[in-house]
Design an enzyme around this catalytic site. Structure first.
Site, PDB file in Angstrom:
ATOM      1  NE  ARG A  59      12.232 -25.291  14.437  1.00  0.00           N
ATOM      2  CZ  ARG A  59      12.630 -24.301  13.640  1.00  0.00           C
ATOM      3  NH1 ARG A  59      12.630 -23.055  14.069  1.00  0.00           N
ATOM      4  NH2 ARG A  59      13.032 -24.549  12.417  1.00  0.00           N
ATOM      5  CE  LYS A  61       9.985 -24.930  10.045  1.00  0.00           C
ATOM      6  NZ  LYS A  61       9.532 -23.530  10.009  1.00  0.00           N
ATOM      7  CD  GLU A  97       5.452 -17.185  14.016  1.00  0.00           C
ATOM      8  OE1 GLU A  97       6.441 -17.241  13.264  1.00  0.00           O
ATOM      9  OE2 GLU A  97       5.134 -18.121  14.770  1.00  0.00           O
TER      10      GLU A  97
HETATM   11  C1  LIG Z   1      10.035 -22.227  10.196  1.00  0.00           C
HETATM   12  C2  LIG Z   1       9.282 -21.063  10.731  1.00  0.00           C
HETATM   13  C3  LIG Z   1       9.916 -19.867  11.120  1.00  0.00           C
HETATM   14  C4  LIG Z   1      11.388 -19.619  10.915  1.00  0.00           C
HETATM   15  O1  LIG Z   1      12.213 -20.465  11.647  1.00  0.00           O
HETATM   16  P1  LIG Z   1      13.750 -20.630  11.266  1.00  0.00           P
HETATM   17  O2  LIG Z   1      14.217 -21.693  12.184  1.00  0.00           O
HETATM   18  O3  LIG Z   1      14.404 -19.336  11.540  1.00  0.00           O
HETATM   19  O4  LIG Z   1      13.812 -21.010   9.822  1.00  0.00           O
HETATM   20  C5  LIG Z   1       9.132 -18.869  11.669  1.00  0.00           C
HETATM   21  N1  LIG Z   1       7.804 -19.000  11.810  1.00  0.00           N
HETATM   22  C6  LIG Z   1       7.155 -20.110  11.420  1.00  0.00           C
HETATM   23  C7  LIG Z   1       5.692 -20.192  11.596  1.00  0.00           C
HETATM   24  C8  LIG Z   1       7.874 -21.179  10.872  1.00  0.00           C
HETATM   25  O5  LIG Z   1       7.220 -22.282  10.493  1.00  0.00           O
END
Ligand SMILES: *Cc1c(COP(=O)(O)O)cnc(C)c1O
Length: 346
Positions: A82, A184, A220
């Site tokens: 990622r 991210k 989300e």
């Molecule tokens: C990090 C993150 C998540 C969760 O991801 P994981 O890999 O499950 O920790 C979900 N949404 C956003 C916006 C994030 O930055």
């Protein structure tokens, strides 16, 4: 190896420096060898790209101790992948995925004394990040980069147990259509702080964001993906038709766990109308920090949407999913997919 003298069961979710961080520099078009450092500060030019055009991507995972005493982390290859994708989206030189996993192993091993013991509920939070460190004044990708990993011991995300939380539908958007929502990067968080502080001030745990283009689909929250359970017990997982949901590793793992448990999974765009209609009986947020946090209510102005099977305490499907995934993580259930990554500590 002698553990640090910390009150493991009462750690908060705050930063404290440990013994080592990991650092690797990208100069003259190549990533260096990289290695551990005891220096927990970074000195940069005032003209470094990060300060002006916000080239930064990050990851989050944790190392912890299993029941039989192993130090492990969970699917670090997925974080490597990622971060590779996030870096490419921000025109940063991607960090080699195998090297990423090795760097995580090295920094955890070097800080083994900081990894909380089994049963404490605590973990060693691992934060890999990359910034544009080279000087740039006109808008352009920075010429140099810094990749670092800091680790810090943290307590359980939920101190007082797993009480269902309340969300509110935000008037702001988290991501632009075809923007960086699936990346991210820190900039997604900078722009969400205002909405986040407002939600907290109004008594909500988090914001629920709708799709930025039409505001009809559920996307989300600020830092976690959303899951629903339909009346017939199907796990319904919102999918973004324009790819602006962050690909949560926890969510992808839970989808697999659900399938393994024989739970029907439906990954598709979910309209907010379905949520309003009361089509779902449970709701939860998922991410590394809490695995699943139950959601009891979603508020949209004066409208209160309540999830009947998960309103007072976590509902049965979310509970089953959470217990199964945390059981795999802690080594109490069989890890059929090879997700738990052991770090050899001498
Ligand atoms: C990090 C993150 C998540 C969760 O991801 P994981 O890999 O499950 O920790 C979900 N949404 C956003 C916006 C994030 O930055």
């Amino acid at each position: 190896m002698k553990k640090k003298d910390l009150d493991w069961s009462n750690l908060s979710f705050d930063y404290q420096p440990t013994d080592y961080s990991y650092e690797c520099r990208y100069i003259d078009g190549v990533w260096g060898k990289g290695g551990l450092t005891t220096d927990h500060s970074i000195t940069l030019s005032e003209c470094a790209g990060i300060f002006h055009y916000c080239q930064e991507v990050f990851e989050g995972l944790k190392a912890y101790t299993t029941k039989n005493g192993d130090i492990v982390c969970f699917r670090p290859d997925m974080n490597a992948e990622r971060m590779y994708d996030s870096a490419r989206r921000l025109v940063m030189p991607p960090f080699d995925k195998e090297k990423f996993v090795k760097a995580v192993e090295d920094v955890v091993r070097a800080n083994a004394a900081w990894v909380p013991p089994f049963g404490s509920g605590a973990s060693l939070y691992i934060r890999p990040f990359m910034i544009g460190s080279g000087e740039v004044i006109g808008v352009a990708p920075a010429p140099e980069y810094l990749f670092r990993i800091l680790v810090t011991p943290v307590g359980p995300y939920f101190k007082g147990g797993l009480k269902p939380i309340k969300l509110c539908v935000s008037e702001f958007d988290r991501a632009a259509p075809h923007g960086t929502g699936n990346t991210k990067c820190g900039l997604n968080y900078a722009m969400s702080l205002k909405a986040c502080m407002k939600a907290h001030a109004n008594g909500y745990a988090e914001n629920l964001y709708l799709d930025p283009a039409t505001r009809t689909y559920v996307e989300e929250t600020g830092g976690a993906n959303v899951l629903f359970v339909a009346k017939d017990g199907t796990l319904v997982v919102p999918k973004s038709y324009n790819d602006s949901i962050l690909p949560s590793i926890t969510r992808r793992s839970l989808v697999q766990v659900a399938k393994d448990l024989g739970i029907k999974v439906d990954e598709r765009p979910v309209t907010f109308d379905e949520v309003k209609n009361g089509d779902f009986v449970e709701c939860g947020l998922c991410g590394t920090a809490a695995v699943i946090s139950p959601v009891g209510e979603i508020h949209d102005d004066d409208l209160v949407i309540s999830f009947p099977e998960g309103h007072d305490e976590m509902g049965p499907v979310m509970t089953k999913l959470r217990e199964t995934l945390t059981g795999i993580q802690s080594g109490e259930l069989e890890d059929v997919h090879g997700w738990v990554h052991k770090i050899d500590v001498e």
